[in-house]
Design a protein around this motif. Structure first.
Motif, PDB file in Angstrom:
ATOM      1  N   LYS A   7     -12.665  93.247 -29.012  1.00 32.78           N
ATOM      2  CA  LYS A   7     -11.783  94.086 -28.199  1.00 32.78           C
ATOM      3  C   LYS A   7     -12.129  93.977 -26.712  1.00 32.78           C
ATOM      4  O   LYS A   7     -11.241  93.859 -25.868  1.00 32.78           O
ATOM      5  CB  LYS A   7     -11.865  95.538 -28.648  1.00 32.78           C
ATOM      6  CG  LYS A   7     -11.245  95.796 -29.995  1.00 32.78           C
ATOM      7  CD  LYS A   7     -11.426  97.266 -30.366  1.00 32.78           C
ATOM      8  CE  LYS A   7     -10.913  97.571 -31.748  1.00 32.78           C
ATOM      9  NZ  LYS A   7     -11.104  98.982 -32.100  1.00 32.78           N
ATOM     10  N   VAL A   8     -13.418  94.024 -26.404  1.00 28.31           N
ATOM     11  CA  VAL A   8     -13.854  93.905 -25.003  1.00 28.31           C
ATOM     12  C   VAL A   8     -13.441  92.551 -24.437  1.00 28.31           C
ATOM     13  O   VAL A   8     -12.925  92.459 -23.319  1.00 28.31           O
ATOM     14  CB  VAL A   8     -15.386  94.119 -24.888  1.00 28.31           C
ATOM     15  CG1 VAL A   8     -15.902  93.699 -23.525  1.00 28.31           C
ATOM     16  CG2 VAL A   8     -15.741  95.570 -25.169  1.00 28.31           C
ATOM     17  N   ARG A  11      -9.711  92.476 -23.825  1.00 28.80           N
ATOM     18  CA  ARG A  11      -9.357  93.300 -22.645  1.00 28.80           C
ATOM     19  C   ARG A  11      -9.748  92.596 -21.340  1.00 28.80           C
ATOM     20  O   ARG A  11      -9.025  92.672 -20.348  1.00 28.80           O
ATOM     21  CB  ARG A  11     -10.003  94.672 -22.758  1.00 28.80           C
ATOM     22  CG  ARG A  11      -9.325  95.513 -23.821  1.00 28.80           C
ATOM     23  CD  ARG A  11      -9.839  96.943 -23.870  1.00 28.80           C
ATOM     24  NE  ARG A  11      -9.167  97.663 -24.924  1.00 28.80           N
ATOM     25  CZ  ARG A  11      -9.745  98.116 -26.030  1.00 28.80           C
ATOM     26  NH1 ARG A  11     -11.047  97.942 -26.209  1.00 28.80           N
ATOM     27  NH2 ARG A  11      -9.058  98.765 -26.944  1.00 28.80           N
ATOM     28  N   LYS A  12     -10.865  91.900 -21.347  1.00 30.09           N
ATOM     29  CA  LYS A  12     -11.253  91.114 -20.166  1.00 30.09           C
ATOM     30  C   LYS A  12     -10.250  89.988 -19.941  1.00 30.09           C
ATOM     31  O   LYS A  12      -9.875  89.690 -18.798  1.00 30.09           O
ATOM     32  CB  LYS A  12     -12.658  90.539 -20.320  1.00 30.09           C
ATOM     33  CG  LYS A  12     -13.755  91.562 -20.159  1.00 30.09           C
ATOM     34  CD  LYS A  12     -15.136  90.924 -20.327  1.00 30.09           C
ATOM     35  CE  LYS A  12     -16.233  91.945 -20.191  1.00 30.09           C
ATOM     36  NZ  LYS A  12     -17.566  91.346 -20.393  1.00 30.09           N
ATOM     37  N   ASP A  14      -7.137  90.063 -20.840  1.00 32.84           N
ATOM     38  CA  ASP A  14      -5.923  90.718 -20.366  1.00 32.84           C
ATOM     39  C   ASP A  14      -5.998  90.982 -18.868  1.00 32.84           C
ATOM     40  O   ASP A  14      -5.023  90.760 -18.131  1.00 32.84           O
ATOM     41  CB  ASP A  14      -5.701  92.016 -21.139  1.00 32.84           C
ATOM     42  CG  ASP A  14      -4.344  92.614 -20.884  1.00 32.84           C
ATOM     43  OD1 ASP A  14      -3.342  92.001 -21.301  1.00 32.84           O
ATOM     44  OD2 ASP A  14      -4.296  93.700 -20.269  1.00 32.84           O
ATOM     45  N   GLN A  15      -7.151  91.423 -18.398  1.00 35.89           N
ATOM     46  CA  GLN A  15      -7.332  91.650 -16.959  1.00 35.89           C
ATOM     47  C   GLN A  15      -7.239  90.333 -16.190  1.00 35.89           C
ATOM     48  O   GLN A  15      -6.640  90.271 -15.123  1.00 35.89           O
ATOM     49  CB  GLN A  15      -8.679  92.332 -16.679  1.00 35.89           C
ATOM     50  CG  GLN A  15      -8.904  92.640 -15.212  1.00 35.89           C
ATOM     51  CD  GLN A  15      -7.845  93.566 -14.637  1.00 35.89           C
ATOM     52  OE1 GLN A  15      -7.532  94.596 -15.223  1.00 35.89           O
ATOM     53  NE2 GLN A  15      -7.284  93.211 -13.493  1.00 35.89           N
ATOM     54  N   ASP A  18      -3.692  89.527 -15.795  1.00 32.77           N
ATOM     55  CA  ASP A  18      -3.089  90.328 -14.718  1.00 32.77           C
ATOM     56  C   ASP A  18      -3.404  89.719 -13.356  1.00 32.77           C
ATOM     57  O   ASP A  18      -2.530  89.628 -12.491  1.00 32.77           O
ATOM     58  CB  ASP A  18      -3.585  91.773 -14.760  1.00 32.77           C
ATOM     59  CG  ASP A  18      -2.956  92.588 -15.876  1.00 32.77           C
ATOM     60  OD1 ASP A  18      -1.845  92.235 -16.321  1.00 32.77           O
ATOM     61  OD2 ASP A  18      -3.581  93.582 -16.295  1.00 32.77           O
ATOM     62  N   LYS A  75      -0.111  88.130 -22.880  1.00 31.32           N
ATOM     63  CA  LYS A  75      -0.455  89.553 -22.849  1.00 31.32           C
ATOM     64  C   LYS A  75       0.150  90.284 -24.047  1.00 31.32           C
ATOM     65  O   LYS A  75      -0.506  91.128 -24.655  1.00 31.32           O
ATOM     66  CB  LYS A  75       0.010  90.179 -21.537  1.00 31.32           C
ATOM     67  CG  LYS A  75      -0.829  89.768 -20.339  1.00 31.32           C
ATOM     68  CD  LYS A  75      -0.346  90.424 -19.055  1.00 31.32           C
ATOM     69  CE  LYS A  75      -0.438  91.915 -19.068  1.00 31.32           C
ATOM     70  NZ  LYS A  75      -1.790  92.493 -19.124  1.00 31.32           N
ATOM     71  N   ALA A  79      -1.975  92.196 -26.912  1.00 28.02           N
ATOM     72  CA  ALA A  79      -1.740  93.610 -27.209  1.00 28.02           C
ATOM     73  C   ALA A  79      -1.415  93.821 -28.692  1.00 28.02           C
ATOM     74  O   ALA A  79      -1.904  94.768 -29.324  1.00 28.02           O
ATOM     75  CB  ALA A  79      -0.608  94.154 -26.336  1.00 28.02           C
ATOM     76  N   LEU A  82      -4.657  93.502 -30.607  1.00 31.41           N
ATOM     77  CA  LEU A  82      -5.474  94.711 -30.460  1.00 31.41           C
ATOM     78  C   LEU A  82      -4.924  95.850 -31.320  1.00 31.41           C
ATOM     79  O   LEU A  82      -5.701  96.622 -31.903  1.00 31.41           O
ATOM     80  CB  LEU A  82      -5.524  95.139 -28.997  1.00 31.41           C
ATOM     81  CG  LEU A  82      -6.487  94.382 -28.092  1.00 31.41           C
ATOM     82  CD1 LEU A  82      -6.333  94.835 -26.644  1.00 31.41           C
ATOM     83  CD2 LEU A  82      -7.926  94.547 -28.554  1.00 31.41           C
TER      84      LEU A  82
END
Length: 86
Positions: A7-8, A11-12, A14-15, A18, A75, A79, A82
């Motif tokens: 998950k971490v 999320r990294k 995903d950032q 962005d 993304k 998502a 996740l």
């Protein structure tokens, strides 16, 4: 690797997507400015170089749109994954 680690990492990622999107959008704005100037400069020219330039600018804009769509798809898939793993 644990589910928490996954998950971490997602999320990294995903950032990072962005950040990439913002960079591509900035580049796209600069491309739009350059394209407008080039098209205004070349608007009456029928020379081969002018036609090639206009074509290259259109292709560049198309590639930017493709990259932005791929970033969005990545993304969305992250998502969804996740959501599945909780």
């Amino acid at each position: 690797m644990t589910i928490g680690d996954v998950k971490v990492t997602i999320r990294k990622g995903d950032q990072a997507l962005d950040n990439a999107r913002m960079s591509v959008e900035k580049a796209n704005a600069r491309l739009a400015d350059a394209s407008a100037l080039a098209i205004a400069t070349l608007h009456d020219s029928e020379r081969g170089e002018a036609q090639e330039s206009r074509k290259a600018l259109r292709e560049a804009a198309n590639e930017v749109e493709l990259v932005l769509r791929r970033i969005k798809a990545a993304k969305d898939h992250a998502a969804a994954y996740l959501a599945i793993i909780g």
